[in-house]
Design a protein around this motif. Structure first.
Motif, PDB file in Angstrom:
ATOM      1  N   LEU A  81      -1.647   3.667  -7.480  1.00  0.00           N
ATOM      2  CA  LEU A  81      -1.791   2.447  -6.684  1.00  0.00           C
ATOM      3  C   LEU A  81      -0.655   2.321  -5.673  1.00  0.00           C
ATOM      4  CD1 LEU A  81      -3.048  -0.049  -9.407  1.00  0.00           C
ATOM      5  CD2 LEU A  81      -4.364   1.073  -7.599  1.00  0.00           C
ATOM      6  N   ARG A  82       0.554   2.692  -6.084  1.00  0.00           N
ATOM      7  CA  ARG A  82       1.673   2.667  -5.125  1.00  0.00           C
ATOM      8  C   ARG A  82       1.413   3.653  -3.986  1.00  0.00           C
ATOM      9  NH1 ARG A  82       4.780   1.734  -9.981  1.00  0.00           N
ATOM     10  NH2 ARG A  82       5.130   3.963 -10.262  1.00  0.00           N
ATOM     11  N   GLN A  83       0.917   4.834  -4.320  1.00  0.00           N
ATOM     12  CA  GLN A  83       0.590   5.831  -3.298  1.00  0.00           C
ATOM     13  C   GLN A  83      -0.503   5.301  -2.359  1.00  0.00           C
ATOM     14  OE1 GLN A  83      -0.875   9.502  -4.954  1.00  0.00           O
ATOM     15  NE2 GLN A  83      -1.207  10.440  -2.962  1.00  0.00           N
ATOM     16  N   SER A  84      -1.399   4.496  -2.895  1.00  0.00           N
ATOM     17  CA  SER A  84      -2.503   3.962  -2.086  1.00  0.00           C
ATOM     18  C   SER A  84      -2.025   3.001  -1.003  1.00  0.00           C
ATOM     19  CB  SER A  84      -3.533   3.275  -2.983  1.00  0.00           C
ATOM     20  OG  SER A  84      -4.149   4.231  -3.823  1.00  0.00           O
ATOM     21  N   LEU A  85      -0.805   2.518  -1.114  1.00  0.00           N
ATOM     22  CA  LEU A  85      -0.238   1.690  -0.042  1.00  0.00           C
ATOM     23  C   LEU A  85       0.017   2.505   1.223  1.00  0.00           C
ATOM     24  CD1 LEU A  85       2.260  -0.620  -1.957  1.00  0.00           C
ATOM     25  CD2 LEU A  85       0.153  -1.296  -0.784  1.00  0.00           C
ATOM     26  N   GLN A  86      -0.131   3.841   1.132  1.00  0.00           N
ATOM     27  CA  GLN A  86       0.031   4.726   2.287  1.00  0.00           C
ATOM     28  C   GLN A  86      -1.320   5.215   2.831  1.00  0.00           C
ATOM     29  OE1 GLN A  86       3.157   5.043   3.425  1.00  0.00           O
ATOM     30  NE2 GLN A  86       3.642   3.712   1.706  1.00  0.00           N
ATOM     31  N   HIS A  87      -2.413   4.750   2.246  1.00  0.00           N
ATOM     32  CA  HIS A  87      -3.756   5.203   2.651  1.00  0.00           C
ATOM     33  C   HIS A  87      -4.004   4.862   4.122  1.00  0.00           C
ATOM     34  CE1 HIS A  87      -8.150   5.541   2.615  1.00  0.00           C
ATOM     35  NE2 HIS A  87      -8.009   6.250   1.501  1.00  0.00           N
ATOM     36  N   ALA A  88      -4.838   5.630   4.772  1.00  0.00           N
ATOM     37  CA  ALA A  88      -5.155   5.398   6.185  1.00  0.00           C
ATOM     38  C   ALA A  88      -5.875   4.071   6.410  1.00  0.00           C
ATOM     39  CB  ALA A  88      -6.005   6.552   6.724  1.00  0.00           C
ATOM     40  N   SER A  89      -6.627   3.605   5.428  1.00  0.00           N
ATOM     41  CA  SER A  89      -7.423   2.388   5.590  1.00  0.00           C
ATOM     42  C   SER A  89      -6.643   1.143   5.180  1.00  0.00           C
ATOM     43  CB  SER A  89      -8.693   2.476   4.744  1.00  0.00           C
ATOM     44  OG  SER A  89      -9.337   1.217   4.702  1.00  0.00           O
ATOM     45  N   PRO A  90      -6.574   0.135   6.067  1.00  0.00           N
ATOM     46  CA  PRO A  90      -5.920  -1.118   5.673  1.00  0.00           C
ATOM     47  C   PRO A  90      -6.662  -1.836   4.547  1.00  0.00           C
ATOM     48  CG  PRO A  90      -6.869  -1.307   7.877  1.00  0.00           C
ATOM     49  CD  PRO A  90      -7.022   0.118   7.453  1.00  0.00           C
ATOM     50  N   LEU A  91      -7.955  -1.619   4.440  1.00  0.00           N
ATOM     51  CA  LEU A  91      -8.725  -2.205   3.337  1.00  0.00           C
ATOM     52  C   LEU A  91      -8.206  -1.695   2.001  1.00  0.00           C
ATOM     53  CD1 LEU A  91     -11.248  -3.935   2.566  1.00  0.00           C
ATOM     54  CD2 LEU A  91     -12.549  -1.804   2.658  1.00  0.00           C
ATOM     55  N   VAL A  92      -7.975  -0.392   1.918  1.00  0.00           N
ATOM     56  CA  VAL A  92      -7.454   0.224   0.697  1.00  0.00           C
ATOM     57  C   VAL A  92      -6.024  -0.246   0.445  1.00  0.00           C
ATOM     58  CG1 VAL A  92      -6.807   2.420  -0.386  1.00  0.00           C
ATOM     59  CG2 VAL A  92      -8.978   2.223   0.856  1.00  0.00           C
ATOM     60  N   ALA A 116       5.367  -2.721   2.441  1.00  0.00           N
ATOM     61  CA  ALA A 116       4.050  -3.160   2.931  1.00  0.00           C
ATOM     62  C   ALA A 116       4.128  -4.462   3.719  1.00  0.00           C
ATOM     63  CB  ALA A 116       3.078  -3.296   1.764  1.00  0.00           C
ATOM     64  N   LEU A 117       5.193  -5.219   3.558  1.00  0.00           N
ATOM     65  CA  LEU A 117       5.367  -6.454   4.335  1.00  0.00           C
ATOM     66  C   LEU A 117       5.480  -6.175   5.827  1.00  0.00           C
ATOM     67  CD1 LEU A 117       7.919  -8.318   2.047  1.00  0.00           C
ATOM     68  CD2 LEU A 117       5.510  -8.932   2.399  1.00  0.00           C
ATOM     69  N   ASP A 118       5.802  -4.931   6.183  1.00  0.00           N
ATOM     70  CA  ASP A 118       5.938  -4.546   7.593  1.00  0.00           C
ATOM     71  C   ASP A 118       4.758  -3.722   8.093  1.00  0.00           C
ATOM     72  OD1 ASP A 118       8.472  -5.757   8.073  1.00  0.00           O
ATOM     73  OD2 ASP A 118       9.429  -4.141   6.944  1.00  0.00           O
ATOM     74  N   ASP A 119       3.657  -3.718   7.357  1.00  0.00           N
ATOM     75  CA  ASP A 119       2.478  -2.950   7.754  1.00  0.00           C
ATOM     76  C   ASP A 119       1.967  -3.437   9.109  1.00  0.00           C
ATOM     77  OD1 ASP A 119       0.381  -1.066   6.091  1.00  0.00           O
ATOM     78  OD2 ASP A 119      -0.635  -2.266   7.639  1.00  0.00           O
ATOM     79  N   ASP A 120       1.301  -2.563   9.834  1.00  0.00           N
ATOM     80  CA  ASP A 120       0.736  -2.927  11.134  1.00  0.00           C
ATOM     81  C   ASP A 120      -0.427  -3.907  11.025  1.00  0.00           C
ATOM     82  OD1 ASP A 120       2.532  -1.282  12.467  1.00  0.00           O
ATOM     83  OD2 ASP A 120       1.137   0.413  12.549  1.00  0.00           O
ATOM     84  N   TYR A 121      -1.039  -3.986   9.839  1.00  0.00           N
ATOM     85  CA  TYR A 121      -2.213  -4.833   9.664  1.00  0.00           C
ATOM     86  C   TYR A 121      -1.876  -6.082   8.852  1.00  0.00           C
ATOM     87  CZ  TYR A 121      -5.186  -1.243  11.609  1.00  0.00           C
ATOM     88  OH  TYR A 121      -5.776  -0.356  12.464  1.00  0.00           O
ATOM     89  N   ARG A 122      -2.323  -7.215   9.367  1.00  0.00           N
ATOM     90  CA  ARG A 122      -2.057  -8.500   8.711  1.00  0.00           C
ATOM     91  C   ARG A 122      -2.581  -8.531   7.288  1.00  0.00           C
ATOM     92  NH1 ARG A 122      -4.705 -12.551  11.877  1.00  0.00           N
ATOM     93  NH2 ARG A 122      -2.912 -12.371  13.240  1.00  0.00           N
ATOM     94  N   ILE A 123      -3.775  -7.999   7.053  1.00  0.00           N
ATOM     95  CA  ILE A 123      -4.353  -8.071   5.713  1.00  0.00           C
ATOM     96  C   ILE A 123      -3.443  -7.411   4.686  1.00  0.00           C
ATOM     97  CG2 ILE A 123      -5.788  -5.984   5.923  1.00  0.00           C
ATOM     98  CD1 ILE A 123      -6.666  -9.233   4.033  1.00  0.00           C
ATOM     99  N   VAL A 124      -2.807  -6.328   5.054  1.00  0.00           N
ATOM    100  CA  VAL A 124      -1.894  -5.648   4.125  1.00  0.00           C
ATOM    101  C   VAL A 124      -0.643  -6.490   3.924  1.00  0.00           C
ATOM    102  CG1 VAL A 124      -0.591  -3.541   3.671  1.00  0.00           C
ATOM    103  CG2 VAL A 124      -2.802  -3.409   4.845  1.00  0.00           C
TER     104      VAL A 124
END
Length: 176
Positions: A81-92, A116-124
């Motif tokens: 799950l931690r690795q999934s924070l690097q997935h290409a999809s913001p949904l994932v 993840a607080l600095d992700d490019d996507y708001r949803i993340v």
């Protein structure tokens, strides 16, 4: 269509029309994993984690598996799950952030969520803030507090996009 026929009849026709297709076996494998997760068949967890980690699944299937892992008691899921924070999809990535809210005792999880607080996507960002909201504010490192507060503001703003809709108020209450 063909409501008078069985699923087996349909499968036979699809196989006859597309004998070299990889689509049907892939969909069946994905469906088997989702079915196993829905029914708590955690003996299939290694296959589920391999599928999530491999990045070969459709993002919607990956997200579904991540969400279904919520009831899995096996700690083997946390690194994936931690690795999934690097997935290409913001949904994932957003689904992974929510799922990680149950592993905040682990420093590796907190570190991943802070990033993840600095992700490019708001949803993340807002999902990471939602997960981290379980921590007392003083446990959020000073270096991440501004990003956390910014994401919280984004989250609260999203709850109030429709001020007359009860759902936003309900969600805001749950957040607090």
């Amino acid at each position: 269509c063909h409501t008078d026929q069985t699923p087996e009849w349909s499968a036979e026709h699809v196989e006859a029309w597309h004998p070299e297709s990889e689509w049907q076996p892939r969909i069946l494998r994905e469906g088997e994993l989702v079915h196993a997760a829905r029914h708590g068949k955690w003996e299939r967890l290694p296959a589920m984690l391999d599928a999530i980690r491999g990045g070969r699944l459709d993002p919607v299937v990956t997200t579904s598996l991540i969400r279904l892992l919520g009831s899995c008691p096996d700690a083997a899921k946390w690194p994936v799950l931690r690795q999934s924070l690097q997935h290409a999809s913001p949904l994932v990535r957003g689904a992974a952030a929510v799922a990680l809210s149950d592993d905040l005792a682990a420093q590796a999880t907190r570190t991943a969520l802070f990033a993840a607080l600095d992700d490019d996507y708001r949803i993340v960002r807002i999902q990471a803030a939602t997960a981290l909201n379980r921590l007392p504010r003083e446990r959020i490192p000073v270096s991440h507090r501004e990003a956390f507060e910014t994401a919280v503001t984004e989250l609260l703003t999203s709850f109030n996009v429709q001020p007359d809709a009860w759902g936003g108020h309900y969600n805001e209450g749950n957040f607090h």
